[in-house]
Every structure is written in structure tokens, then in C-alpha cells.
Design an enzyme around this catalytic site. Sequence first.
Site, short mmCIF file in Angstrom:
data_model
loop_
_atom_site.label_atom_id
_atom_site.label_comp_id
_atom_site.label_asym_id
_atom_site.label_seq_id
_atom_site.Cartn_x
_atom_site.Cartn_y
_atom_site.Cartn_z
N ASN A 40 -61.70 32.48 -16.16
CA ASN A 40 -62.30 32.05 -14.90
C ASN A 40 -62.61 33.26 -14.03
OD1 ASN A 40 -59.45 32.17 -14.74
ND2 ASN A 40 -59.40 30.88 -12.92
N ILE A 41 -63.69 33.12 -13.27
CA ILE A 41 -64.20 34.21 -12.43
C ILE A 41 -64.45 33.63 -11.04
CG2 ILE A 41 -66.01 35.95 -12.15
CD1 ILE A 41 -66.55 35.59 -15.23
N GLU A 42 -63.58 33.97 -10.11
CA GLU A 42 -63.69 33.38 -8.76
C GLU A 42 -64.63 34.19 -7.88
OE1 GLU A 42 -59.64 32.68 -7.44
OE2 GLU A 42 -59.47 30.99 -8.84
N CYS A 58 -65.50 28.48 -14.26
CA CYS A 58 -64.30 28.21 -15.05
C CYS A 58 -64.33 28.97 -16.38
CB CYS A 58 -64.19 26.72 -15.35
SG CYS A 58 -63.83 25.68 -13.95
N GLU A 109 -63.84 27.84 -19.35
CA GLU A 109 -64.55 27.10 -20.41
C GLU A 109 -66.05 27.35 -20.32
OE1 GLU A 109 -62.33 26.09 -18.20
OE2 GLU A 109 -61.38 24.21 -18.78
N CYS A 156 -61.98 20.78 -16.06
CA CYS A 156 -62.52 20.06 -14.90
C CYS A 156 -63.72 19.21 -15.33
CB CYS A 156 -62.91 21.04 -13.79
SG CYS A 156 -64.50 21.85 -14.05
N CYS A 213 -66.90 21.14 -16.41
CA CYS A 213 -66.80 21.72 -17.76
C CYS A 213 -66.92 20.65 -18.83
CB CYS A 213 -65.50 22.50 -17.90
SG CYS A 213 -65.52 24.04 -16.96
N1 THU Z 1 -60.22 26.50 -13.66
C1 THU Z 1 -60.69 26.81 -14.91
O1 THU Z 1 -61.11 27.95 -15.16
N2 THU Z 1 -60.68 25.86 -15.86
C2 THU Z 1 -60.12 24.62 -15.71
O2 THU Z 1 -60.11 23.85 -16.65
C3 THU Z 1 -59.52 24.25 -14.42
C4 THU Z 1 -59.78 25.17 -13.30
C5 THU Z 1 -60.16 27.57 -12.65
C6 THU Z 1 -61.12 27.47 -11.53
C7 THU Z 1 -60.42 28.27 -10.45
O3 THU Z 1 -60.68 29.64 -10.63
C8 THU Z 1 -58.95 28.04 -10.73
O4 THU Z 1 -58.87 27.56 -12.06
C9 THU Z 1 -58.30 27.04 -9.79
O5 THU Z 1 -59.02 25.85 -9.73
#
Ligand code: THU
Length: 139
Positions: free
Chosen positions: A45-47, A56, A58, A93, A96
Site C-alpha cells: 500500500n502507498i498512502e 492498496c 492489491e 477492501c 480492490c
Molecule cells: N489497505 C490495503 O492496502 N489493502 C487492504 O486490503 C485493506 C487496506 C491499506 C490502505 C491504507 O493504506 C491502510 O491499509 C489502512 O486502511
Amino acid sequence: MEKKQIQVLIETALAQLPFAYTPYSGFKVGAALLTKDGSIYTGCNIENAAYTPTNCAERTAFFKAVSEGIREFQAICIVGGKDGVPAEYTAPCGVCRQVMMEFCDPDTFQIILAIDPDRYKIYTLKELLPMGFGPLNLS
Ligand code: THU
């Protein structure tokens, strides 16, 4: 799916956790996406400071693969946890799941949720996205 292949996917997903860019949530997610020809695309994941552009793990894996011409997939393994330490299963989520619906057969695509190589659960996409809307609905 063979146990050995499941273990490789779990180890590969776990290895992505240090790459997750998560200055806002601290929740790190790793993904390993298995293509139909047996190769693996990884993702984390890359915020983002504006929050909504966050990607996310995925989707990172899917977009890396699709951007290189790969569109056929067998399975994805997902691991995640606060500060990069998986303690529970991390389910994909809704966004995804919808991206999976675009490229994967809901009856056969396997979603492996893992905590470590000994603790994992496998679902089909159909189980996690019943009655999903996909490309066939537009054909
Ligand atoms: N996130 C994912 O990368 N994949 C998931 O299946 C659930 C959520 C990430 C998004 C965000 O960076 C962090 O988790 C918190 O929601």
C-alpha cells in the site's frame, strides 16, 4: 492449489511489508499476485497526504501486472498489520474486490488471507464479492 505454491505466495507477500508507505495509518499491507502463467507480481500500500489517492497493496500488484500486459490471474495472497506485524487476517477492501472482478473469474480466482505461513484461509472471489458486477454484465 499446491501447498508449496501457497507458502511461496505467503512468503512473497510478507516480504513486501517493509516497502509499504504508510506515514498516516501505520497499517502495512503486502500482496503477491499469481498470474496464470505462474509468475508473481508484488504490491504494497502507498498512502498519500491527501488520503484519497492512497493505493492498496492489491491494486498496486494488479496495476503493475496489467501495465505490463498481463491480464490473467490465478490467485492473490494478502497480509497486513499495524506497523507491519500481521496479527489478524486482512481482507481486501471493496474497491480492490471490484478491481479483481474486472480481471478474474469469480468462481475460480483464489484469495489467500494469511497471517504467517502456517495460518491462512482461502476464499474465491465470488465468496468475497457475491453477485459482483463485471465485464460480462456489459457484453
Ligand atoms: N489497505 C490495503 O492496502 N489493502 C487492504 O486490503 C485493506 C487496506 C491499506 C490502505 C491504507 O493504506 C491502510 O491499509 C489502512 O486502511
